[in-house]
Design an enzyme around this catalytic site. Structure first.
Site, short mmCIF file in Angstrom:
data_model
loop_
_atom_site.label_atom_id
_atom_site.label_comp_id
_atom_site.label_asym_id
_atom_site.label_seq_id
_atom_site.Cartn_x
_atom_site.Cartn_y
_atom_site.Cartn_z
N LYS A 24 8.30 12.72 10.33
CA LYS A 24 6.93 12.23 10.43
C LYS A 24 6.59 11.72 11.83
O LYS A 24 5.58 12.09 12.41
CB LYS A 24 6.71 11.11 9.40
CG LYS A 24 6.88 11.58 7.96
CD LYS A 24 6.74 10.44 6.97
CE LYS A 24 7.92 9.49 7.02
NZ LYS A 24 9.20 10.13 6.66
N ASP A 39 1.43 6.33 10.72
CA ASP A 39 2.78 6.86 10.51
C ASP A 39 3.50 5.89 9.58
O ASP A 39 3.80 4.77 9.95
CB ASP A 39 3.52 6.97 11.85
CG ASP A 39 4.93 7.51 11.67
OD1 ASP A 39 5.15 8.28 10.73
OD2 ASP A 39 5.81 7.13 12.47
N HIS A 54 11.72 5.47 3.96
CA HIS A 54 12.78 4.82 3.20
C HIS A 54 12.22 4.16 1.94
O HIS A 54 11.12 3.60 1.95
CB HIS A 54 13.47 3.75 4.06
CG HIS A 54 14.48 4.33 5.01
ND1 HIS A 54 14.10 5.12 6.07
CD2 HIS A 54 15.84 4.26 5.05
CE1 HIS A 54 15.20 5.49 6.74
NE2 HIS A 54 16.26 4.99 6.14
N SER A 102 23.98 -29.02 -22.99
CA SER A 102 23.79 -30.15 -22.07
C SER A 102 23.38 -31.43 -22.78
O SER A 102 23.53 -32.53 -22.24
CB SER A 102 22.72 -29.79 -21.02
OG SER A 102 21.47 -29.52 -21.64
N SER A 106 18.67 -31.23 -27.06
CA SER A 106 18.20 -31.45 -28.43
C SER A 106 18.65 -32.80 -28.97
O SER A 106 17.90 -33.48 -29.70
CB SER A 106 18.69 -30.32 -29.35
OG SER A 106 18.16 -29.07 -28.94
N SER A 138 14.95 -22.80 -20.99
CA SER A 138 13.90 -22.41 -20.03
C SER A 138 14.48 -22.26 -18.63
O SER A 138 14.21 -23.07 -17.74
CB SER A 138 12.73 -23.38 -20.05
OG SER A 138 13.14 -24.72 -20.04
#
Length: 637
Positions: free
Chosen positions: A43, A115, A119, A476, A479, A546
């Site tokens: 190109k 131009d 890639h 952890s 809850s 989350s």
């Protein structure tokens, strides 16, 4: 006196010739085109050949390219690609990275050529270059033929509304200028491109390195009877069907230099406007009359597409950046749900339900991709089912925006029908999109105003509704702490609810797995549910891993200031794994569970959580008590 008259006559003649040349220059049409194709198809060399053979190179540019050519070794011949590749990395690697724009002209036409890189990782730059062009030159190496990147670039060119292209089959000198090879490549591409709907595909055999069929006909390909590449560029008709375009003027900024002037500045996207015209400001729908069209050179009697102007109105009106001034008869569409085609640019995949920033003209808001309808297989143009888009993939999606967009379908107006998606954390552009239409459900659904609001419900319960969003690794203690806090609140007569990750997956989210796509949707649903509970006046504890910051941010933005409290339960992975109350870590280590957070799926630690709980130093009971004190401090209870 006679001598002066001769001098004056010569001066007048010279001025007339100059005026004629300037008039001829102005009357020559301008063609904006791009070169694209796979890597190393030639190109930059092709553009260098066009510039060099048409004597459009400045002497200092030529000398610089000659020095770099000698420095690079080889036979010392001028490397024409260096006339275009301007970045040091491009010259060192002999590739195109950025879009390089060059101007040149012939007696018949003026040209601006982009131009673009071949890639795969620079596909976004190719799409950027194509978005400003009317014509495309798609290069193919005669030896390797049509490649995946060739087909991808053809798809993008088609999506961006370019209706005509030239297929330059390059490096014909390396296949002995074989007509059979050229015919095979041309036929292969035409068969592939037929469904893309190009109005014309012109195939030209060239050798950019040697100059064959670039500007002058090749002495080595007598079998070819078509135009040279430059000859085709000089004559190709890219004019659109003549029609009266509707007036579109996106407001870029409010021009207020002093107290006695208020104008609205921007660039006309389509159509024209005159003083006295009645126009409409969308999305408010207010009608006003144009008083003046102000420019740096003075007021205009008429302004057209591409003119940068400031409009003033005869009536007082409240308008701001992002509003669109339009004609009365053909108003643009307004919707907060749209169907669009997008090209994905980011290495991180597109995830439906994730919140992105969207920029459409001068409008900026948030957007989520609610569903991916299909992906486009660039090898055969088939529609392929999928849940996400990877780097450089093309797909058709439905999007939901934070506020209604004012737009036209891209096929009717590329200026008001295109957009980009932006990652809200990295601020990188992750996709480019073309709007197809607004979804009907966006206009069929109206918000129903209710008599009893959130304030009335919270007064009845004598508490300030809010959500405490517990986030952290599995095991952890999220809850456990949320449950202990709710017991304390319940004892005080407060109205609460706990949304627990496992419990929700037994019902509302039972159809979701644990891939990144499903995790995003999991959090979206529970965030919307938590919002409804807060509207009901409740204190809500949300206990979900989350893992992604983006989704936690999305959840936060659903609530008013002060209603969302992010609680990071900071427990190291080794501690969580030692506890392993459900045996999940053991299964994940054994390969029985995939996409497990902390093992083979990332957890993104909060950057600015309101509260951080250290479960290594403090018991769950004490932490619940500290949260109760925090709610009192915030006047929640």
């Amino acid at each position: 006196m006679a001598r002066l008259s001769v001098v004056d006559t010569k001066r007048d003649t010279a001025e007339e010739r100059l005026k004629e040349r300037l008039a001829a220059e102005e009357n020559r049409s301008l063609l904006r085109f791009l070169t694209c194709g796979s890597v190393d198809d030639g190109k930059s060399t092709l553009i260098g050949r066009l510039l060099y053979d048409s004597a459009q190179i400045y002497e200092d540019q030529l000398k610089s390219a000659e020095r770099d050519s000698k420095r690079a070794g080889g036979d010392g011949a001028l490397d024409l690609a260096l006339l275009v590749d301007g970045l040091q990395a491009e010259r060192e690697q002999k590739i195109t990275i950025d879009v390089a724009y060059r101007y040149f002209s012939t007696p018949r036409r003026k040209f601006i050529v982009a131009d673009t890189p071949g890639h795969v990782q620079y596909t976004r730059n190719m799409a950027t270059g194509a978005s400003n062009c009317d014509f495309a030159v798609l290069l193919v190496d005669a030896r390797s033929g049509v490649l995946t990147q060739t087909r991808r670039h053809a798809c993008i060119v088609s999506l961006l509304g370019i209706r005509k292209l030239a297929l330059a089959v390059n490096k014909m000198d390396l296949v002995d200028f074989s007509q059979a090879r050229f015919d095979a490549v041309a036929e292969n591409f035409k068969s592939f491109a037929e469904p893309l709907g190009f109005e014309a595909v012109t195939c030209i055999p060239v050798s950019a390195l040697k100059g064959d069929n670039v500007i002058v006909p090749s002495p080595h390909m007598h079998w070819y009877r078509g135009p040279t590449l430059l000859g085709h560029l000089e004559t190709v008709d890219v004019s659109r069907e003549e029609r009266e375009e509707p007036f579109r003027f996106p407001v870029q900024w409010v021009n207020r230099p002093h107290l006695d002037f208020r104008g609205y500045a921007g660039t006309i996207a389509s159509g024209k406007v005159r003083p006295g015209d009645e126009v409409m400001i969308q999305p408010s729908g207010k009608r006003v009359h144009v008083a003046r069209i102000v420019t740096a050179e003075g007021d205009l009697e008429v302004a057209r597409r591409g003119d940068a102007i400031t409009l003033t109105f005869a009536e007082e009106v409240d308008a701001s950046r992002g509003d669109v001034v339009c004609g009365i008869e053909e108003a643009p569409a307004i919707a907060d749900q749209i169907a669009a085609r997008i090209v994905w640019f980011d290495e991180e995949p597109m995830l439906p339900g994730r919140s992105y920033a969207i920029k459409c003209g001068c409008q900026t808001t948030t957007a989520t991709i609610s569903s991916l309808k299909y992906k486009l297989n660039v090898d055969n143009l088939e529609h392929v089912a999928g849940k996400t888009l990877e780097l450089n993939e093309v797909g058709s999606c439905n999007l939901s925006t934070g506020k209604a967009l004012v737009f036209d379908p891209y096929a009717e107006n590329s200026e008001t029908g295109s957009f980009i998606l932006i990652d809200r954390f990295t601020h990188g552009t992750v996709a480019a999109g073309m709007i197809e239409f607004g979804l009907r459900r966006a206009t069929n659904i109206q918000w129903q105003t209710l008599s009893i609001d959130k304030q009335a419900r919270s007064r009845l319960k004598d508490q300030q509704p809010c959500v405490l969003w517990f986030t952290g690794l599995s095991g952890s203690g999220k809850s456990t702490i949320a449950n202990m806090l709710e017991k304390r609140l319940h004892a005080l007569g407060r109205h609460t609810y706990v949304l627990d990750g496992d419990n929700i997956r037994h019902g509302l989210n039972k159809d979701l797995g644990f891939t990144d796509v499903d995790r995003v949707e999991n959090i979206r649903r529970v965030a919307e549910t938590a919002k409804l509970f807060v509207e009901a006046g409740l204190i809500v504890m949300v206990s979900f891993i989350s893992p992604f910051r983006s989704e936690r941010r999305m959840a936060r933005e659903l609530f008013q200031e002060g209603e969302f409290v992010e609680v990071y339960v900071d427990t190291p992975l080794e501690v969580c794994e030692a506890r392993d109350p459900k045996g999940l870590y053991r299964k994940a280590r054994a390969g029985l569970i995939s996409h497990f957070t902390g093992i083979d799926s990332d957890y993104e630690v909060p950057e600015a959580a309101e509260l951080t709980l250290d479960t290594k130093k403090t018991t769950a009971d004490a932490l619940a008590e500290s949260l109760l004190a925090e709610l009192r401090r915030r006047h929640v209870i």
